[in-house]
Each structure stands twice: as C-alpha cells, then as structure tokens.
Design a protein around this motif. Sequence first.
Motif, PDB file in Angstrom:
ATOM      1  N   MET A 292      -4.742  -7.752  57.516  1.00  0.00           N
ATOM      2  CA  MET A 292      -5.985  -8.390  57.920  1.00  0.00           C
ATOM      3  C   MET A 292      -6.942  -7.381  58.532  1.00  0.00           C
ATOM      4  O   MET A 292      -8.132  -7.354  58.236  1.00  0.00           O
ATOM      5  CB  MET A 292      -5.668  -9.509  58.925  1.00  0.00           C
ATOM      6  N   ASN A 293      -6.392  -6.529  59.407  1.00  0.00           N
ATOM      7  CA  ASN A 293      -7.246  -5.533  60.043  1.00  0.00           C
ATOM      8  C   ASN A 293      -7.816  -4.552  59.031  1.00  0.00           C
ATOM      9  O   ASN A 293      -8.956  -4.096  59.177  1.00  0.00           O
ATOM     10  CB  ASN A 293      -6.458  -4.781  61.123  1.00  0.00           C
ATOM     11  N   SER A 294      -7.044  -4.223  58.011  1.00  0.00           N
ATOM     12  CA  SER A 294      -7.547  -3.308  56.984  1.00  0.00           C
ATOM     13  C   SER A 294      -8.723  -3.925  56.247  1.00  0.00           C
ATOM     14  O   SER A 294      -9.720  -3.242  55.963  1.00  0.00           O
ATOM     15  CB  SER A 294      -6.421  -2.977  55.987  1.00  0.00           C
ATOM     16  N   ALA A 295      -8.634  -5.218  55.947  1.00  0.00           N
ATOM     17  CA  ALA A 295      -9.740  -5.892  55.266  1.00  0.00           C
ATOM     18  C   ALA A 295     -10.977  -5.937  56.157  1.00  0.00           C
ATOM     19  O   ALA A 295     -12.109  -5.737  55.689  1.00  0.00           O
ATOM     20  CB  ALA A 295      -9.321  -7.306  54.861  1.00  0.00           C
ATOM     21  N   ILE A 296     -10.777  -6.184  57.450  1.00  0.00           N
ATOM     22  CA  ILE A 296     -11.902  -6.222  58.380  1.00  0.00           C
ATOM     23  C   ILE A 296     -12.579  -4.863  58.448  1.00  0.00           C
ATOM     24  O   ILE A 296     -13.804  -4.740  58.351  1.00  0.00           O
ATOM     25  CB  ILE A 296     -11.425  -6.654  59.776  1.00  0.00           C
ATOM     26  N   ASP A 297     -11.774  -3.811  58.623  1.00  0.00           N
ATOM     27  CA  ASP A 297     -12.329  -2.467  58.756  1.00  0.00           C
ATOM     28  C   ASP A 297     -13.075  -2.040  57.503  1.00  0.00           C
ATOM     29  O   ASP A 297     -14.005  -1.243  57.564  1.00  0.00           O
ATOM     30  CB  ASP A 297     -11.202  -1.466  59.062  1.00  0.00           C
ATOM     31  N   GLU A 298     -12.671  -2.567  56.360  1.00  0.00           N
ATOM     32  CA  GLU A 298     -13.298  -2.163  55.103  1.00  0.00           C
ATOM     33  C   GLU A 298     -14.565  -2.951  54.799  1.00  0.00           C
ATOM     34  O   GLU A 298     -15.501  -2.421  54.202  1.00  0.00           O
ATOM     35  CB  GLU A 298     -12.296  -2.345  53.965  1.00  0.00           C
ATOM     36  N   LEU A 299     -14.613  -4.206  55.221  1.00  0.00           N
ATOM     37  CA  LEU A 299     -15.693  -5.087  54.790  1.00  0.00           C
ATOM     38  C   LEU A 299     -16.732  -5.393  55.870  1.00  0.00           C
ATOM     39  O   LEU A 299     -17.869  -5.724  55.546  1.00  0.00           O
ATOM     40  CB  LEU A 299     -15.101  -6.417  54.281  1.00  0.00           C
ATOM     41  N   ILE A 300     -16.359  -5.307  57.151  1.00  0.00           N
ATOM     42  CA  ILE A 300     -17.280  -5.676  58.229  1.00  0.00           C
ATOM     43  C   ILE A 300     -18.072  -4.455  58.683  1.00  0.00           C
ATOM     44  O   ILE A 300     -17.504  -3.371  58.859  1.00  0.00           O
ATOM     45  CB  ILE A 300     -16.506  -6.269  59.421  1.00  0.00           C
ATOM     46  N   PRO A 301     -19.398  -4.566  58.872  1.00  0.00           N
ATOM     47  CA  PRO A 301     -20.186  -3.437  59.380  1.00  0.00           C
ATOM     48  C   PRO A 301     -19.640  -2.934  60.710  1.00  0.00           C
ATOM     49  O   PRO A 301     -19.130  -3.713  61.524  1.00  0.00           O
ATOM     50  CB  PRO A 301     -21.596  -4.038  59.539  1.00  0.00           C
ATOM     51  N   SER A 302     -19.754  -1.635  60.944  1.00  0.00           N
ATOM     52  CA  SER A 302     -19.134  -1.019  62.119  1.00  0.00           C
ATOM     53  C   SER A 302     -19.654  -1.601  63.430  1.00  0.00           C
ATOM     54  O   SER A 302     -18.924  -1.671  64.415  1.00  0.00           O
ATOM     55  CB  SER A 302     -19.377   0.493  62.098  1.00  0.00           C
ATOM     56  N   ARG A 303     -20.916  -2.045  63.460  1.00  0.00           N
ATOM     57  CA  ARG A 303     -21.481  -2.555  64.714  1.00  0.00           C
ATOM     58  C   ARG A 303     -20.862  -3.891  65.130  1.00  0.00           C
ATOM     59  O   ARG A 303     -20.964  -4.297  66.285  1.00  0.00           O
ATOM     60  CB  ARG A 303     -22.995  -2.696  64.598  1.00  0.00           C
ATOM     61  N   HIS A 304     -20.236  -4.594  64.186  1.00  0.00           N
ATOM     62  CA  HIS A 304     -19.587  -5.861  64.497  1.00  0.00           C
ATOM     63  C   HIS A 304     -18.064  -5.788  64.366  1.00  0.00           C
ATOM     64  O   HIS A 304     -17.375  -6.768  64.666  1.00  0.00           O
ATOM     65  CB  HIS A 304     -20.090  -6.964  63.558  1.00  0.00           C
ATOM     66  N   ARG A 305     -17.551  -4.661  63.933  1.00  0.00           N
ATOM     67  CA  ARG A 305     -16.137  -4.568  63.577  1.00  0.00           C
ATOM     68  C   ARG A 305     -15.220  -4.804  64.768  1.00  0.00           C
ATOM     69  O   ARG A 305     -14.190  -5.477  64.651  1.00  0.00           O
ATOM     70  CB  ARG A 305     -15.865  -3.195  62.958  1.00  0.00           C
TER      71      ARG A 305
END
Length: 210
Positions: free
Chosen positions: A1-14
């Motif tokens: 799940m964290n890998s998907a978040i880190d890949e898809l969510i912009p860094s300012r909201h990650r």
Amino acid sequence: MNSAIDELIPSRHRGRIDIIINGTYWAGAAAGALITIPLINFLPTELGWRLAFAVGVALGLVILLVRRNVPESPRWLFIHGRDQEADTLVEGIEQEVERETGARLDQPDQYLTIRQRHSIGFGTIARTMVRSYPKRTVLGFSLFVGQAFLYNAITFGFAQILETFFGTPSGSTGYYFAVIAVGNLLGPLLLGPLFDTVGRKPMIAGTYRT
C-alpha cells in the motif's frame, strides 16, 4: 500500500496520506476487539476463539476482490519487461484525467533510465539500501526494531497483561483494546497534516519519542 501511495500521490500530500491510510488499520483493530466480546462471553470458549479467527479469514478474502480491481504499478510493469501494459495503463489514466478536467496534460520534460529485469533479488535490494541509502536504512531499521520491542510487544500482549497484572476479566479486555485502537486512529487523522506542514523530521522525532 505504501509503495502505491509513494508512486501515485504528489510529494506535498504523500506524508499525510501515508499516515492516515496506515492509521485506518486501527479502525479494523477496534472493530475486531469489539467483535470478540460477544464471541467470548456468549459462546463456549472452544468455539468463540475459533469464530474470532474465522472472522479474520473472511475479511482476508476481501483482498482477493481488491487484487482483481486495483491496477498493477506501471513502474513495476515496466521494470519487469511489460512496457506495453505499462504504457496502456498510463495512457488510460491520462485520458481519464483529461476527460474529467477538460484540460490536456503537459508532456513530461524529465526521464528515468530503468534497467528491465524479470526479478529483483534480495541481494540487489540489500546492496541498494546499504550503498545508496545507508542513513535511511539505519533510521528505518532502528524505528522498526524500536516499534517491535517497545510498542508491539505491549500492544499485541495487551489482553494478557490486563488479565495477569490488573485482574481484568478475559471477556472485557476487548473494550480496553478498542479504546487504544480508537486513540491510534485519531492520532494520524489529527497529526497527519503536520507531517507535510511542520516537516517529517521533527514530527517523526517528536511523535516517536512520545
């Protein structure tokens, strides 16, 4: 799940999204703790604990539905030589975004060089962590070890601690665990945005210490 978040969510909201989604684990933990109360109190002991485990198995089957509907990571597909599938997936996402927003996306101005391979062994991962990110590796390992000994050891044995040292009836320990779980859920929801505004270093140091 964290890998998907880190890949898809912009860094300012990650940061906040990472923490909030991980925190929802405790919503399930609170529900699970409350479910065990009637199972233990109103059913024979040899049946109640078995049904409690069966509930976990039933929820685990939901993952099969998630797996069927969540697309694979484009980065993972490309690394493993399935670049056509990755292109098709990304094109579909871009077309959906353009259709919903009514604006054309800008062409990328930066590129990544990726060496395709069928699999990535643990040796390669270990060498990358030690050689390329030694400080992050030590920090991550220290946090995980500290969590395992200082937090998980108490949390996962909380019911036994209550029964042994505080004389709490076995049928009531679920209430206490549910309270802890709710607190662990509210923490990420309330503090999560601060990881993107105050900064991750001071927030990790401050919240981990407390």
